[in-house]
Design a protein around this motif. Structure first.
Motif, mmCIF file in Angstrom:
data_model
loop_
_atom_site.group_PDB
_atom_site.id
_atom_site.type_symbol
_atom_site.label_atom_id
_atom_site.label_comp_id
_atom_site.label_asym_id
_atom_site.label_seq_id
_atom_site.Cartn_x
_atom_site.Cartn_y
_atom_site.Cartn_z
ATOM 1 N N ASP A 19 22.667 -23.427 30.602
ATOM 2 C CA ASP A 19 21.406 -23.279 29.876
ATOM 3 C C ASP A 19 20.387 -22.586 30.802
ATOM 4 O O ASP A 19 20.053 -23.108 31.861
ATOM 5 C CB ASP A 19 20.892 -24.657 29.464
ATOM 6 N N ILE A 20 19.920 -21.417 30.377
ATOM 7 C CA ILE A 20 18.971 -20.656 31.215
ATOM 8 C C ILE A 20 17.550 -20.695 30.638
ATOM 9 O O ILE A 20 16.719 -19.855 30.980
ATOM 10 C CB ILE A 20 19.424 -19.189 31.391
ATOM 11 N N THR A 21 17.286 -21.690 29.795
ATOM 12 C CA THR A 21 15.954 -21.799 29.189
ATOM 13 C C THR A 21 14.868 -21.922 30.252
ATOM 14 O O THR A 21 13.817 -21.282 30.162
ATOM 15 C CB THR A 21 15.889 -23.024 28.246
ATOM 16 N N ALA B 128 18.720 -10.240 34.313
ATOM 17 C CA ALA B 128 20.078 -9.671 34.271
ATOM 18 C C ALA B 128 21.072 -10.629 34.928
ATOM 19 O O ALA B 128 22.191 -10.818 34.428
ATOM 20 C CB ALA B 128 20.099 -8.314 34.966
ATOM 21 N N VAL B 129 20.666 -11.265 36.033
ATOM 22 C CA VAL B 129 21.531 -12.235 36.710
ATOM 23 C C VAL B 129 21.612 -13.528 35.905
ATOM 24 O O VAL B 129 22.694 -14.115 35.764
ATOM 25 C CB VAL B 129 21.015 -12.527 38.133
ATOM 26 N N ALA B 130 20.485 -13.971 35.357
ATOM 27 C CA ALA B 130 20.461 -15.213 34.572
ATOM 28 C C ALA B 130 21.415 -15.138 33.379
ATOM 29 O O ALA B 130 22.061 -16.128 33.019
ATOM 30 C CB ALA B 130 19.042 -15.503 34.096
ATOM 31 N N VAL C 281 6.550 -17.000 31.986
ATOM 32 C CA VAL C 281 5.226 -17.598 32.218
ATOM 33 C C VAL C 281 4.608 -17.056 33.508
ATOM 34 O O VAL C 281 3.418 -16.698 33.536
ATOM 35 C CB VAL C 281 5.326 -19.143 32.263
ATOM 36 N N ILE C 282 5.407 -16.981 34.563
ATOM 37 C CA ILE C 282 4.892 -16.463 35.844
ATOM 38 C C ILE C 282 4.478 -15.005 35.706
ATOM 39 O O ILE C 282 3.387 -14.597 36.154
ATOM 40 C CB ILE C 282 5.955 -16.616 36.954
ATOM 41 N N ALA C 283 5.329 -14.209 35.053
ATOM 42 C CA ALA C 283 5.024 -12.779 34.900
ATOM 43 C C ALA C 283 3.724 -12.576 34.125
ATOM 44 O O ALA C 283 2.866 -11.782 34.527
ATOM 45 C CB ALA C 283 6.173 -12.070 34.190
ATOM 46 N N MET D 174 11.937 -19.175 30.662
ATOM 47 C CA MET D 174 10.540 -19.554 30.432
ATOM 48 C C MET D 174 9.723 -19.437 31.721
ATOM 49 O O MET D 174 8.588 -18.951 31.694
ATOM 50 C CB MET D 174 10.467 -20.985 29.889
ATOM 51 N N TYR D 175 10.303 -19.870 32.847
ATOM 52 C CA TYR D 175 9.570 -19.795 34.114
ATOM 53 C C TYR D 175 9.263 -18.347 34.470
ATOM 54 O O TYR D 175 8.135 -18.003 34.833
ATOM 55 C CB TYR D 175 10.376 -20.453 35.233
#
Length: 312
Positions: free
Chosen positions: A193-195, A185-187, A203-205, A199-200
């Protein structure tokens, strides 16, 4: 309204809307929200108090319960207090620093909570599959070390989220349609660019959830194999009963966690207020239910809790 617009244009401030579409019901929604939070808080502090006071409960399993209680207090408190400020006093502004801090503590607490559940599964595995060496394998010191490893994992993996976002340029429209500062929501408030963030976070989740669930499944697979080798039906039942509370706790956590994350990321047809309500339930329901589960299912803890309650 004037103060709202002034705050929204402040480059150092975000606006948390609460639950879009249900603004008129904010006060009504706050009643069950605050009740669930208070019940969870009282239950978890009761667990911490009883285990702390009773020397007979200074054992690995009860130390893990204390870790679980602390993570649940952190998870719920990190979001509920701000949510209630929105619902009761219309205090929707939050600084960028405050927002990123809330986001870090929330996601680190969620990851720590999962790590504690994995450790509890390992505790049950050793207790059932290697009971004669339980006290030498899982000492209080070993539990403290495992807890520290889980905390370090949570901090190291979650710290990049606010650090990367803090370097992002944010758009003029800083209105977040949520009750708290969720990572994505913040991103989405960023003009850059919030790619990397997207992705981070994904991937972490996925990787951490799959790793933790795999370790839990492996522990219970070995437990089930050991249980089926027991010839006595009474011992059979007793072994399974020792796992009941932990299984119930996992069922209150992972299904809600997975459903909330999947619907948030992939189900575009679901109304925003449904996402937000699910996200809040995920953070509050386990905190309220888990002390009750362990209070009912764990005889030693139940007796001590009843003793202190009767003294009040």
């Amino acid at each position: 309204m004037a103060s709202f617009n002034l705050t929204a244009s402040d480059p150092s401030t975000f606006i948390l809307l609460g639950i879009p579409g249900l603004e008129a019901a904010h006060v009504l929604i706050s009643i069950p929200l605050s009740m669930v939070y208070i019940i969870g808080l009282l239950g978890n502090f009761m667990v911490l108090f009883v285990v702390g006071k009773e020397q007979t409960l200074h054992k690995p399993m009860y130390l893990l319960l204390c870790m679980l209680a602390l993570t649940e207090i952190s998870m719920s408190t990190s979001v509920v207090l701000k949510s209630l400020c929105i619902f009761w006093f219309n205090l929707k502004g939050i600084t960028v620093g405050g927002c990123l801090t809330q986001m870090f503590f929330l996601h680190a607490s969620i990851m720590m909570h999962s790590a504690v559940l994995v450790t509890m599964a390992f505790d049950r595995y050793v207790a059932i599959c290697d009971p004669l060496r339980y006290t030498t394998i899982l000492t209080n010191a070993q539990i403290a070390k495992l807890g520290l490893v889980g905390l370090i994992r949570a901090v190291l993996l979650m710290l990049p989220l606010p650090l990367v976002l803090s370097r992002q340029p944010f758009c003029a429209n800083r209105i977040i349609p949520h009750t708290y500062c969720d990572h994505m929501a913040v991103a989405k408030m960023s003009c850059g660019d919030i790619t990397v963030n997207r992705m981070y976070g994904l991937v972490i989740a996925i990787s951490i959830t799959m790793l933790d669930l795999t370790l839990i499944a492996l522990s219970y697979g070995l437990i089930i194999r050991a249980v089926f080798r027991i010839s006595s039906k009474e011992a059979h039942q007793k072994a399974l009963n020792t796992c009941t509370a932990h299984i119930c706790v996992m069922l209150t956590y992972y299904p809600l966690f997975l459903f909330s994350n999947v619907t948030h990321r992939f189900s575009q047809g679901i109304a925003p207020h449904v996402h937000i309500i699910l996200a809040n339930l995920f953070l509050l329901i386990p905190s309220m239910i888990n002390p009750i589960i362990y209070g009912v299912k764990t005889k030693e803890l139940r007796e001590k809790m009843v003793k202190y309650i009767c003294r009040m």
